[in-house]
Design a protein around this motif. Structure first.
Motif, short mmCIF file in Angstrom:
data_model
loop_
_atom_site.label_atom_id
_atom_site.label_comp_id
_atom_site.label_asym_id
_atom_site.label_seq_id
_atom_site.Cartn_x
_atom_site.Cartn_y
_atom_site.Cartn_z
N VAL A 263 -25.48 41.25 -72.06
CA VAL A 263 -26.86 41.77 -72.01
C VAL A 263 -26.82 43.28 -71.76
CG1 VAL A 263 -29.06 41.66 -70.78
CG2 VAL A 263 -27.80 39.54 -71.27
N ALA A 264 -25.98 43.71 -70.83
CA ALA A 264 -25.85 45.14 -70.55
C ALA A 264 -25.39 45.90 -71.79
CB ALA A 264 -24.89 45.37 -69.39
N ALA A 265 -24.45 45.33 -72.54
CA ALA A 265 -23.96 45.99 -73.76
C ALA A 265 -25.07 46.12 -74.78
CB ALA A 265 -22.78 45.20 -74.34
N ARG A 266 -25.90 45.11 -74.91
CA ARG A 266 -27.03 45.17 -75.86
C ARG A 266 -28.03 46.23 -75.44
NH1 ARG A 266 -30.24 41.81 -79.21
NH2 ARG A 266 -31.42 43.37 -80.35
N ILE A 267 -28.29 46.33 -74.15
CA ILE A 267 -29.21 47.36 -73.65
C ILE A 267 -28.64 48.75 -73.96
CG2 ILE A 267 -30.23 48.41 -71.58
CD1 ILE A 267 -30.30 45.48 -70.42
N ARG A 268 -27.37 48.94 -73.67
CA ARG A 268 -26.73 50.24 -73.91
C ARG A 268 -26.78 50.61 -75.39
NH1 ARG A 268 -21.15 51.50 -71.28
NH2 ARG A 268 -21.82 53.54 -72.01
N MET B 123 -28.37 41.58 -63.74
CA MET B 123 -28.22 42.32 -64.97
C MET B 123 -28.12 43.82 -64.71
SD MET B 123 -28.10 39.99 -67.23
CE MET B 123 -28.41 38.26 -67.19
N LEU B 124 -28.87 44.31 -63.73
CA LEU B 124 -28.81 45.73 -63.40
C LEU B 124 -27.40 46.09 -62.94
CD1 LEU B 124 -30.26 48.44 -63.14
CD2 LEU B 124 -30.99 47.74 -60.85
N THR B 125 -26.78 45.24 -62.17
CA THR B 125 -25.42 45.51 -61.69
C THR B 125 -24.45 45.61 -62.85
OG1 THR B 125 -25.87 44.39 -59.60
CG2 THR B 125 -23.56 44.65 -60.21
N ALA B 126 -24.58 44.74 -63.84
CA ALA B 126 -23.69 44.79 -65.01
C ALA B 126 -23.88 46.09 -65.78
CB ALA B 126 -23.94 43.58 -65.91
N LEU B 127 -25.11 46.55 -65.90
CA LEU B 127 -25.37 47.80 -66.60
C LEU B 127 -24.81 48.98 -65.81
CD1 LEU B 127 -26.60 49.27 -68.99
CD2 LEU B 127 -28.83 49.15 -67.85
N VAL B 128 -25.02 48.98 -64.52
CA VAL B 128 -24.47 50.03 -63.65
C VAL B 128 -22.95 50.05 -63.74
CG1 VAL B 128 -24.11 50.63 -61.21
CG2 VAL B 128 -26.41 50.14 -62.05
N ASP B 129 -22.32 48.88 -63.71
CA ASP B 129 -20.86 48.80 -63.81
C ASP B 129 -20.36 49.35 -65.14
OD1 ASP B 129 -20.69 47.67 -61.30
OD2 ASP B 129 -20.33 45.63 -62.03
N ALA B 130 -21.02 48.99 -66.23
CA ALA B 130 -20.59 49.45 -67.56
C ALA B 130 -20.72 50.97 -67.66
CB ALA B 130 -21.41 48.77 -68.64
N LEU B 131 -21.81 51.52 -67.18
CA LEU B 131 -21.99 52.97 -67.22
C LEU B 131 -20.95 53.67 -66.34
CD1 LEU B 131 -25.89 53.16 -67.11
CD2 LEU B 131 -24.42 53.66 -69.08
N SER B 132 -20.71 53.10 -65.17
CA SER B 132 -19.71 53.68 -64.26
C SER B 132 -18.32 53.63 -64.89
CB SER B 132 -19.70 52.94 -62.93
OG SER B 132 -20.94 53.10 -62.27
N ASP B 133 -17.96 52.51 -65.51
CA ASP B 133 -16.66 52.37 -66.16
C ASP B 133 -16.46 53.42 -67.25
OD1 ASP B 133 -16.09 50.24 -64.51
OD2 ASP B 133 -16.44 48.70 -66.06
N ASP B 134 -17.55 53.80 -67.91
CA ASP B 134 -17.47 54.82 -68.97
C ASP B 134 -17.81 56.22 -68.46
OD1 ASP B 134 -16.71 52.92 -70.79
OD2 ASP B 134 -18.71 52.63 -71.62
N ASP B 135 -17.88 56.37 -67.14
CA ASP B 135 -18.14 57.65 -66.49
C ASP B 135 -19.44 58.31 -66.96
OD1 ASP B 135 -17.45 59.51 -64.53
OD2 ASP B 135 -16.40 60.80 -65.96
N VAL B 136 -20.48 57.49 -67.15
CA VAL B 136 -21.80 57.99 -67.51
C VAL B 136 -22.58 58.20 -66.21
CG1 VAL B 136 -23.98 57.47 -68.70
CG2 VAL B 136 -21.79 56.77 -69.73
N ALA B 137 -22.97 59.44 -65.97
CA ALA B 137 -23.69 59.76 -64.74
C ALA B 137 -25.05 59.06 -64.73
CB ALA B 137 -23.89 61.27 -64.63
N HIS B 138 -25.39 58.46 -63.62
CA HIS B 138 -26.66 57.73 -63.50
C HIS B 138 -26.93 57.43 -62.03
CE1 HIS B 138 -23.66 54.55 -63.30
NE2 HIS B 138 -24.58 53.83 -62.65
N ALA B 139 -28.15 56.97 -61.77
CA ALA B 139 -28.52 56.42 -60.47
C ALA B 139 -29.30 55.15 -60.76
CB ALA B 139 -29.38 57.41 -59.69
N ALA B 140 -29.27 54.21 -59.85
CA ALA B 140 -29.98 52.95 -60.03
C ALA B 140 -30.83 52.65 -58.81
CB ALA B 140 -29.00 51.81 -60.28
N LEU C 250 -36.32 41.37 -69.66
CA LEU C 250 -35.38 40.25 -69.73
C LEU C 250 -36.17 38.97 -69.53
CD1 LEU C 250 -32.53 41.73 -67.54
CD2 LEU C 250 -32.78 41.84 -70.03
N ARG C 251 -35.87 37.98 -70.32
CA ARG C 251 -36.59 36.71 -70.19
C ARG C 251 -35.62 35.54 -70.19
NH1 ARG C 251 -37.21 38.19 -75.47
NH2 ARG C 251 -36.69 36.59 -76.97
#
Length: 146
Positions: free
Chosen positions: A136-141, A1-18, A84-85
């Motif tokens: 799941v990543a979209a819901r978190i975002r 799930m973390l990878t999906a969130l990282v990918d979504a943020l990267s695709d939208d050019d949102v600066a982050h670190a994981a 996440l459960r």
């Protein structure tokens, strides 16, 4: 799930670190809690020093006390905790699919996952049953406004 969130943020050019905690403290024998948290504290500090304003930290937490200790080690002013459960059988299936079949710790990890206790203190709880990681990543975002 973390990878999906990282990918979504990267695709939208949102600066982050994981930081995937279990990956950076993978030792045998396992680190004690104090050493494990020291690694988290140092790595989070280094990531912030490198300019990361948004830091995503993934870890398996088994108690409210562990969550409090992790929050302190991360050292961020603003923290949004996502829990996440999934059903125990689903967790077991995911672990079996993910890990090498001949790994010596597989049976213990599967057994442990089946007995994971619920942990309070999350800002958002999401079931991952039947959900694609991207959903799941979209819901978190959406909820965390990332």
């Amino acid at each position: 799930m973390l990878t999906a969130l990282v990918d979504a943020l990267s695709d939208d050019d949102v600066a982050h670190a994981a930081l995937e905690v279990e990956a950076v403290v993978w030792t045998h024998p396992a680190l004690d809690d104090q050493a494990r948290l020291r690694h988290v504290r140092v790595l989070c500090g280094l990531l912030r020093e490198a300019g990361a304003e948004l830091l995503l930290v993934g870890d398996t937490i088994e108690s409210e006390a562990e969550l409090a200790a992790l929050r302190a080690a991360v050292g961020a002013e603003d923290v949004f905790v996502v829990r996440l459960r999934a059903e125990p059988d689903t967790l077991a299936e995911r672990i079996i699919a993910r890990e090498p079949p001949h790994w010596s710790g597989l049976a213990d990890l599967v057994e442990h996952a089946r007995a994971m206790p619920p942990v309070g203190g999350a800002d958002l709880e999401l079931s991952t049953e039947g959900q694609a990681a991207e959903a799941v990543a979209a819901r978190i975002r959406e909820t965390a406004r990332l």
